[in-house]
Design a protein around this motif. Structure first.
Motif, mmCIF file in Angstrom:
data_model
loop_
_atom_site.group_PDB
_atom_site.id
_atom_site.type_symbol
_atom_site.label_atom_id
_atom_site.label_comp_id
_atom_site.label_asym_id
_atom_site.label_seq_id
_atom_site.Cartn_x
_atom_site.Cartn_y
_atom_site.Cartn_z
ATOM 1 N N TRP A 178 -7.157 -0.147 -0.771
ATOM 2 C CA TRP A 178 -6.483 0.775 -1.704
ATOM 3 C C TRP A 178 -6.027 2.037 -0.981
ATOM 4 O O TRP A 178 -4.875 2.472 -1.101
ATOM 5 C CB TRP A 178 -7.454 1.084 -2.837
ATOM 6 C CG TRP A 178 -7.000 2.068 -3.868
ATOM 7 C CD1 TRP A 178 -5.756 2.625 -4.000
ATOM 8 C CD2 TRP A 178 -7.799 2.624 -4.914
ATOM 9 N NE1 TRP A 178 -5.729 3.487 -5.071
ATOM 10 C CE2 TRP A 178 -6.975 3.509 -5.637
ATOM 11 C CE3 TRP A 178 -9.128 2.452 -5.298
ATOM 12 C CZ2 TRP A 178 -7.440 4.223 -6.732
ATOM 13 C CZ3 TRP A 178 -9.599 3.161 -6.397
ATOM 14 C CH2 TRP A 178 -8.757 4.034 -7.105
ATOM 15 N N HIS B 171 -3.157 1.356 1.428
ATOM 16 C CA HIS B 171 -1.876 1.227 0.723
ATOM 17 C C HIS B 171 -1.286 2.603 0.412
ATOM 18 O O HIS B 171 -0.080 2.826 0.578
ATOM 19 C CB HIS B 171 -2.082 0.433 -0.563
ATOM 20 C CG HIS B 171 -0.895 0.433 -1.471
ATOM 21 N ND1 HIS B 171 0.285 -0.227 -1.175
ATOM 22 C CD2 HIS B 171 -0.700 1.040 -2.692
ATOM 23 C CE1 HIS B 171 1.151 -0.042 -2.153
ATOM 24 N NE2 HIS B 171 0.574 0.720 -3.073
ATOM 25 N N ILE B 172 -2.126 3.531 -0.027
ATOM 26 C CA ILE B 172 -1.659 4.890 -0.335
ATOM 27 C C ILE B 172 -1.153 5.586 0.929
ATOM 28 O O ILE B 172 -0.094 6.232 0.930
ATOM 29 C CB ILE B 172 -2.803 5.714 -0.970
ATOM 30 C CG1 ILE B 172 -3.271 5.083 -2.289
ATOM 31 C CG2 ILE B 172 -2.365 7.160 -1.182
ATOM 32 C CD1 ILE B 172 -2.267 5.132 -3.392
ATOM 33 N N THR B 173 -1.903 5.427 2.020
ATOM 34 C CA THR B 173 -1.580 6.151 3.253
ATOM 35 C C THR B 173 -0.333 5.600 3.936
ATOM 36 O O THR B 173 0.591 6.350 4.284
ATOM 37 C CB THR B 173 -2.771 6.092 4.218
ATOM 38 O OG1 THR B 173 -3.936 6.634 3.581
ATOM 39 C CG2 THR B 173 -2.472 6.870 5.486
ATOM 40 N N PHE B 174 -0.273 4.300 4.144
ATOM 41 C CA PHE B 174 0.813 3.701 4.909
ATOM 42 C C PHE B 174 2.137 3.693 4.157
ATOM 43 O O PHE B 174 3.212 3.740 4.768
ATOM 44 C CB PHE B 174 0.439 2.277 5.323
ATOM 45 C CG PHE B 174 -0.712 2.221 6.282
ATOM 46 C CD1 PHE B 174 -0.891 3.203 7.245
ATOM 47 C CD2 PHE B 174 -1.642 1.199 6.209
ATOM 48 C CE1 PHE B 174 -1.954 3.159 8.129
ATOM 49 C CE2 PHE B 174 -2.717 1.145 7.086
ATOM 50 C CZ PHE B 174 -2.867 2.128 8.051
ATOM 51 N N ASN B 175 2.086 3.635 2.822
ATOM 52 C CA ASN B 175 3.317 3.590 2.037
ATOM 53 C C ASN B 175 3.689 4.940 1.432
ATOM 54 O O ASN B 175 4.659 5.026 0.682
ATOM 55 C CB ASN B 175 3.193 2.551 0.907
ATOM 56 C CG ASN B 175 3.026 1.145 1.435
ATOM 57 O OD1 ASN B 175 3.918 0.590 2.080
ATOM 58 N ND2 ASN B 175 1.878 0.539 1.172
ATOM 59 N N ASN B 176 2.892 5.976 1.747
ATOM 60 C CA ASN B 176 3.167 7.321 1.242
ATOM 61 C C ASN B 176 3.378 7.335 -0.277
ATOM 62 O O ASN B 176 4.353 7.890 -0.789
ATOM 63 C CB ASN B 176 4.399 7.918 1.943
ATOM 64 C CG ASN B 176 4.160 8.151 3.422
ATOM 65 O OD1 ASN B 176 3.080 8.580 3.816
ATOM 66 N ND2 ASN B 176 5.158 7.844 4.244
ATOM 67 N N VAL B 177 2.460 6.690 -0.978
ATOM 68 C CA VAL B 177 2.565 6.607 -2.434
ATOM 69 C C VAL B 177 2.233 7.969 -3.031
ATOM 70 O O VAL B 177 1.163 8.528 -2.746
ATOM 71 C CB VAL B 177 1.612 5.532 -2.988
ATOM 72 C CG1 VAL B 177 1.705 5.461 -4.504
ATOM 73 C CG2 VAL B 177 1.913 4.180 -2.369
#
Length: 287
Positions: A48, A51-57
């Protein structure tokens, strides 16, 4: 020769000579049974966060795990009363469903005609979507907590009833004939044979009903649109979504998930306590 297989000569041919060989769980197996689920949860949280870090959500789309933990801490004063409301409705509904389901099952097995007359109504309540029943209950029952309790009871009631009826009907007929041969009354047969034999079915219904009562409490609150001081976690989910406060929304969802897991663990523990000494589903054998 193992200790479990050792039989004193004076006990030969008696019931005490019969032993159930239960394998002992090794320390490594006990550690792994706890470590593996924890490790999987850590990996899920790590995925989780990745996903936040790599996709800059952005945070307003999906909060990071740390944001959810922070919201759980800072908004605890708001979330904890709602958690208690949801817990109270869920537990009360499950208790009433247990009493009603077991009691009605005992009545139904007394006569085939009584079962044919009453059981279809239970089936109708079960197959009718709760989201369709809740608005009608709101009209006829003015008290919102009572509406929520009724909805949760209806959903949890049928699995317990159905499993208990099946369990009470699944008694070994040879044992029934034996008790009849010894002149046992209908009450004695029920207490000493049918109810103990139906415990595995009761345990299964308890586990299913526990989860469904929580789901029904949340769905009913969505349908009832309850709000204010006495609202449960379902309202906090809606409120957080309307305000785009997704960290609080995820925190409320985390509390719901934790509540569901706790209910499942509690009902599983009760099931184990009822069955671990004698039933095949709970006995761990050497082979």
């Amino acid at each position: 020769m193992t200790e479990a297989a050792t039989v004193h000569s004076s006990e030969a041919g008696t019931d005490s000579a019969v032993a159930i060989l239960v394998s002992r769980t090794s320390s490594a197996e006990r550690v792994l049974s706890v470590a593996i689920p924890i490790l999987m949860m850590i990996l899920a949280v790590a995925a989780w966060q990745a996903h936040i870090t790599f996709n800059n959500v952005p945070r307003y789309i999906m909060p990071a795990p740390l944001d959810v933990i922070t919201a759980l801490y800072t908004d605890w004063g708001t979330l904890s009363p709602s958690l208690l409301v949801t817990l109270r409705i869920t537990i009360f509904a499950l208790i009433i469903a247990l009493i009603g389901g077991v009691g009605l099952a005992i009545i139904l097995i007394q006569s085939k005609w009584v079962e044919l007359a009453i059981f279809p109504f239970a089936v109708i309540l079960q197959v009718t979507p709760m989201i369709a029943i809740a608005p009608l209950l709101i009209i006829y029952i003015r008290d919102t907590p009572t509406v929520l309790l009724t909805c949760a009871f209806i959903v949890a009631f049928f699995p317990i009833l159905s499993n208990m009826v099946s369990g009470l009907k699944s008694v070994d007929h040879n044992l029934l004939n034996l008790l009849e041969l010894y002149g046992a009354s209908r009450w004695q047969t029920l207490v000493h044979l049918k109810l103990p034999s139906s415990l595995p079915y009761f345990a299964a219904g308890l586990r299913i009903g526990g989860g469904l009562s929580l789901i029904a409490a949340v769905v009913a609150e969505f349908a009832a649109g309850s709000a204010g001081k006495g609202s449960g976690l379902a309202f906090r989910l809606l409120e957080s979504g309307y305000r785009l406060n997704y960290p609080r929304l995820y925190a409320a969802l985390l509390l719901l998930m934790g509540t569901g897991v706790a209910i499942f663990a509690l009902t599983s523990l009760i099931s184990w306590l009822l069955l671990h000494r004698w039933h095949e589903s709970a006995i761990k054998r050497e082979n």
